[in-house]
Scaffold this active site. Sequence first.
Site, short mmCIF file in Angstrom:
data_model
loop_
_atom_site.label_atom_id
_atom_site.label_comp_id
_atom_site.label_asym_id
_atom_site.label_seq_id
_atom_site.Cartn_x
_atom_site.Cartn_y
_atom_site.Cartn_z
N GLU A 48 4.54 59.32 55.43
CA GLU A 48 4.53 60.78 55.27
C GLU A 48 4.05 61.51 56.52
O GLU A 48 3.40 60.92 57.38
CB GLU A 48 3.58 61.17 54.12
CG GLU A 48 4.24 61.40 52.79
CD GLU A 48 5.06 62.71 52.74
OE1 GLU A 48 4.98 63.51 53.68
OE2 GLU A 48 5.77 62.91 51.74
N SER A 97 11.99 61.94 49.22
CA SER A 97 11.90 63.27 49.81
C SER A 97 11.93 64.33 48.72
O SER A 97 12.60 64.15 47.70
CB SER A 97 13.08 63.48 50.77
OG SER A 97 13.17 64.82 51.17
N ALA A 98 11.24 65.44 48.98
CA ALA A 98 11.33 66.59 48.06
C ALA A 98 12.66 67.30 48.22
O ALA A 98 12.99 68.18 47.43
CB ALA A 98 10.19 67.56 48.35
N ASP A 106 9.24 59.41 53.28
CA ASP A 106 9.52 60.85 53.28
C ASP A 106 10.64 61.06 54.30
O ASP A 106 10.87 60.21 55.16
CB ASP A 106 8.23 61.58 53.70
CG ASP A 106 8.45 63.05 53.88
OD1 ASP A 106 9.07 63.67 53.00
OD2 ASP A 106 7.98 63.60 54.90
N LEU A 107 11.33 62.18 54.24
CA LEU A 107 12.42 62.41 55.18
C LEU A 107 12.05 63.46 56.24
O LEU A 107 11.90 63.13 57.42
CB LEU A 107 13.68 62.84 54.42
CG LEU A 107 15.00 62.77 55.19
CD1 LEU A 107 16.16 62.69 54.21
CD2 LEU A 107 15.21 63.94 56.08
N ASP A 108 11.84 64.70 55.78
CA ASP A 108 11.55 65.79 56.73
C ASP A 108 10.23 65.54 57.43
O ASP A 108 9.18 65.47 56.79
CB ASP A 108 11.49 67.13 55.99
CG ASP A 108 12.85 67.56 55.47
OD1 ASP A 108 13.83 67.39 56.21
OD2 ASP A 108 12.93 68.06 54.35
N THR A 114 13.16 68.52 60.40
CA THR A 114 13.90 69.66 59.83
C THR A 114 12.98 70.83 59.53
O THR A 114 13.46 71.88 59.10
CB THR A 114 14.62 69.25 58.54
OG1 THR A 114 13.69 68.54 57.75
CG2 THR A 114 15.85 68.42 58.81
N LYS A 123 5.58 72.18 54.22
CA LYS A 123 6.04 70.79 54.39
C LYS A 123 5.85 70.02 53.09
O LYS A 123 4.74 69.99 52.54
CB LYS A 123 5.26 70.10 55.50
CG LYS A 123 5.79 70.45 56.88
CD LYS A 123 5.08 69.66 57.97
CE LYS A 123 5.58 70.09 59.34
NZ LYS A 123 4.80 69.48 60.41
N GLY A 124 6.91 69.40 52.62
CA GLY A 124 6.83 68.57 51.41
C GLY A 124 6.85 69.35 50.11
O GLY A 124 6.86 68.77 49.04
N ASN A 158 18.66 67.94 49.72
CA ASN A 158 19.65 67.73 50.77
C ASN A 158 19.50 66.39 51.47
O ASN A 158 20.19 66.13 52.46
CB ASN A 158 19.54 68.85 51.81
CG ASN A 158 19.86 70.22 51.22
OD1 ASN A 158 20.93 70.41 50.63
ND2 ASN A 158 18.95 71.17 51.34
P1 B16 Z 1 15.41 71.32 50.05
P2 B16 Z 1 10.26 66.15 52.58
C1 B16 Z 1 10.76 68.72 51.96
O1 B16 Z 1 11.17 67.50 52.44
C2 B16 Z 1 10.44 69.70 53.09
O2 B16 Z 1 9.33 69.23 53.84
C3 B16 Z 1 10.10 71.04 52.48
O3 B16 Z 1 9.79 71.98 53.50
C4 B16 Z 1 11.31 71.53 51.67
O4 B16 Z 1 11.06 72.79 51.04
C5 B16 Z 1 11.62 70.48 50.59
O5 B16 Z 1 11.87 69.23 51.22
C6 B16 Z 1 12.82 70.85 49.74
O6 B16 Z 1 13.97 70.81 50.53
O7 B16 Z 1 15.37 72.82 49.99
O8 B16 Z 1 16.32 70.78 51.12
O9 B16 Z 1 15.67 70.72 48.68
O10 B16 Z 1 9.24 66.44 53.64
O11 B16 Z 1 9.68 65.89 51.20
O12 B16 Z 1 11.30 65.15 53.00
MG MG Z 2 7.81 65.55 55.19
#
Ligand code: B16
Ligand code: MG
Length: 222
Positions: free
Chosen positions: A170, A115-116, A7-9, A15, A44-45, A119
């Site tokens: 995660e 990651s979801a 996972d990233l965030d 972030t 988150k996620g 970005n």
């Molecule tokens: P974006 P992860 C997720 O990242 C974030 O935790 C979540 O808060 C965010 O809405 C989602 O990415 C989408 O991000 O708007 O940049 O496409 O934790 O899956 O790395």
């Molecule tokens: Mg995360």
Amino acid sequence: MKGAIFDLDGVITDTAKFHFAAWSQLAADKLGLDLPASFETELKGISRIESLERILAFGHLEDKYTPAEVEALAQEKNGYYLKAIDTLTKDDILPGITRLIEELKAHGVKLSVASASKNAPFILKKLGLFAEFDAIADPAKVAHGKPAPDIFLAGAQAVGLNPSDCVGVEDAVAGVAAIKAAGMTAVAVGSPEELSQADAVVPTTADFSYDLFETTWEKAHQ
Ligand code: B16
Ligand code: MG
């Protein structure tokens, strides 16, 4: 263990505070809502559109906007968010992550990102980590977001591995559920109570290591 799917965030960099600030700005300026602090963890996620749907439901605004207006609001939030994350540098990599990547690579473990976030490539470039990963799964190409397994399955497939040979990493409840649904071993950072579905939970990313990943994977396959 042949692969580690990250996972990233919240795992590679923090972030969540920028996501929450951007959603709070959108909520205050465009929706007339004051977003409670609990949304920082709750989102988150969760994908961008689903995050907005949850915020609209919180404000009882779910029927107020057309799909095109909802899309425009999500894009507006992303504009605020992109401005905030433009400041990211390698100093924003969470503790222990650079060392962990080196250790895993030294043991021939394939690395991919699940990651979801749409970005993710931009963020990894800002952190100077883009070239360290063998693959980045594209969340735009999977049918279901976390807690569905899709993005972790895509992450393993992108490096040519069976999910059972991989450890997923995660920080979010939805993400750990996705890892387990994918048939992977889950190593998580955060609260052991919240992340009880994981095979191992550590309090900070500084506690991540090749040994922790390998022993957790071995225990899960006994
Ligand atoms: P974006 P992860 C997720 O990242 C974030 O935790 C979540 O808060 C965010 O809405 C989602 O990415 C989408 O991000 O708007 O940049 O496409 O934790 O899956 O790395
Ligand atoms: Mg995360």
